[in-house]
Design an enzyme around this catalytic site. Structure first.
Site, mmCIF file in Angstrom:
data_model
loop_
_atom_site.group_PDB
_atom_site.id
_atom_site.type_symbol
_atom_site.label_atom_id
_atom_site.label_comp_id
_atom_site.label_asym_id
_atom_site.label_seq_id
_atom_site.Cartn_x
_atom_site.Cartn_y
_atom_site.Cartn_z
ATOM 1 N N LYS A 149 -21.364 56.854 114.528
ATOM 2 C CA LYS A 149 -22.547 56.883 115.403
ATOM 3 C C LYS A 149 -23.727 56.211 114.683
ATOM 4 O O LYS A 149 -23.513 55.245 113.959
ATOM 5 C CB LYS A 149 -22.834 58.322 115.845
ATOM 6 N N HIS B 150 -18.064 55.604 125.187
ATOM 7 C CA HIS B 150 -18.344 56.909 124.579
ATOM 8 C C HIS B 150 -19.342 57.659 125.462
ATOM 9 O O HIS B 150 -20.242 57.049 126.045
ATOM 10 C CB HIS B 150 -18.904 56.720 123.165
ATOM 11 N N GLU C 95 -21.850 59.317 124.803
ATOM 12 C CA GLU C 95 -23.267 59.104 124.447
ATOM 13 C C GLU C 95 -23.771 57.783 125.031
ATOM 14 O O GLU C 95 -24.948 57.666 125.387
ATOM 15 C CB GLU C 95 -23.423 59.164 122.917
ATOM 16 N N SER D 273 -15.613 67.889 117.857
ATOM 17 C CA SER D 273 -15.621 68.957 116.850
ATOM 18 C C SER D 273 -14.305 69.094 116.079
ATOM 19 O O SER D 273 -13.915 70.196 115.700
ATOM 20 C CB SER D 273 -16.008 70.298 117.485
HETATM 21 P P1 13P Z 1 -18.032 65.332 116.598
HETATM 22 O O1 13P Z 1 -16.738 65.213 115.807
HETATM 23 O O2 13P Z 1 -19.245 65.291 115.714
HETATM 24 O O3 13P Z 1 -17.990 66.487 117.534
HETATM 25 O O4 13P Z 1 -18.137 64.003 117.492
HETATM 26 C C1 13P Z 1 -17.061 63.619 118.262
HETATM 27 C C2 13P Z 1 -17.320 62.258 118.784
HETATM 28 O O5 13P Z 1 -18.174 62.070 119.638
HETATM 29 C C3 13P Z 1 -16.528 61.152 118.231
HETATM 30 O O6 13P Z 1 -16.666 59.996 118.991
#
Ligand code: 13P
Length: 252
Positions: free
Chosen positions: A13, A96, A98, A211
């Site tokens: 990210k 993704h 996000e 997670s």
């Molecule tokens: P986390 O592993 O921090 O929950 O994030 C998952 C993710 O969005 C991977 O693309």
């Protein structure tokens, strides 16, 4: 047909500076000393792809987190799949949650981005996943399968297509679905892929994300039709990430 070789992928990210190269060196050390029973991928921010690509190995590939749906042109601030390929990256994450949320990307945009990536020779990791509200309303299966159907480009082939199931409510929250919920969704995704790609669809990797950490990786990665992980927070430190990779030591 046997299951495809698993892939444990790290999505950094908007994290990482030039000093983070230490983590890639450490990851390579851990893999060369202790092995990896799966393929490994790191998707850093664009700014680090060039440096990290130089440290790619047979076990470790580098990818990007997004690309534009055009290959070049007047799109200030955007990055094309051709530019990513030019840096020897091999994968690009598209869709993704996000990006879907922060940049209003819909399935059509995601499909166009995956198409751009695949047309230039990159593997597209197409992300799907329901929100908490959708899960609570009993719509998870329907939402995810319709995202899969609408986000895969028409000319995709088994070799350049991966799916990542990431329930939005499990991302960065420490919460995960039950193993049977993961199994139900991954089976449904596989059915869609079977309908679309025929018998070779079994070779498409379906990653689980949300997670994932060393302590739950073995349980989640042992679920049928889970062919690897897409990891956020726990991929930033090589030792934590290697803890997830090594879950595959006990999985056939
Ligand atoms: P986390 O592993 O921090 O929950 O994030 C998952 C993710 O969005 C991977 O693309």
């Amino acid at each position: 047909m046997t299951a495809p070789k698993a892939l444990v992928a790290g999505n950094w990210k908007m994290n990482g500076l030039t000093a983070s190269i230490d983590q890639i060196n450490r990851l390579n050390d851990l893999i060369s000393q202790n092995g990896a029973n799966c393929d490994v991928l790191i998707c850093p921010p664009y700014t680090l792809i060039n440096a990290f690509s130089k440290l790619a190995t047979d076990h470790l590939s580098i990818g990007a987190q997004d690309c534009h749906f055009n290959i070049s042109g007047a799109h200030t601030g955007d990055i094309s799949a051709a530019m990513i390929k030019d840096l020897d990256a091999r994968y690009v994450i598209v869709g993704h949650s996000e990006r879907r949320a922060d940049h209003a990307e819909d399935n059509e945009t995601v499909k166009a981005k995956a198409e751009a990536a695949q047309s230039i020779g990159l593997n597209a990791i197409i992300c799907v996943g329901e929100t908490e509200k959708q899960r609570d309303a009993g719509q998870a299966l329907e939402v995810v399968t319709s995202q899969v159907k609408a986000s895969i480009p028409d000319q995709s082939v088994v070799e350049n297509t991966l799916i990542a199931y990431e329930p939005v409510w499990a991302i960065g929250t420490g919460r995960t679905p039950t193993e049977s919920d993961v199994e139900e969704i991954h089976n449904a995704i596989r059915q869609v892929l079977n309908g679309r790609f025929g018998e070779n669809a079994s070779q498409i990797k379906i990653l689980y994300g949300g997670s994932v950490k060393a302590s739950n990786a073995h349980a989640l990665m042992s679920v049928p039709n889970v062919n690897g992980a897409l990891v956020g927070g726990a991929s930033l430190k090589a030792d934590d990430f290697y803890g997830i990779i090594s879950a595959y030591d006990q999985i056939g």
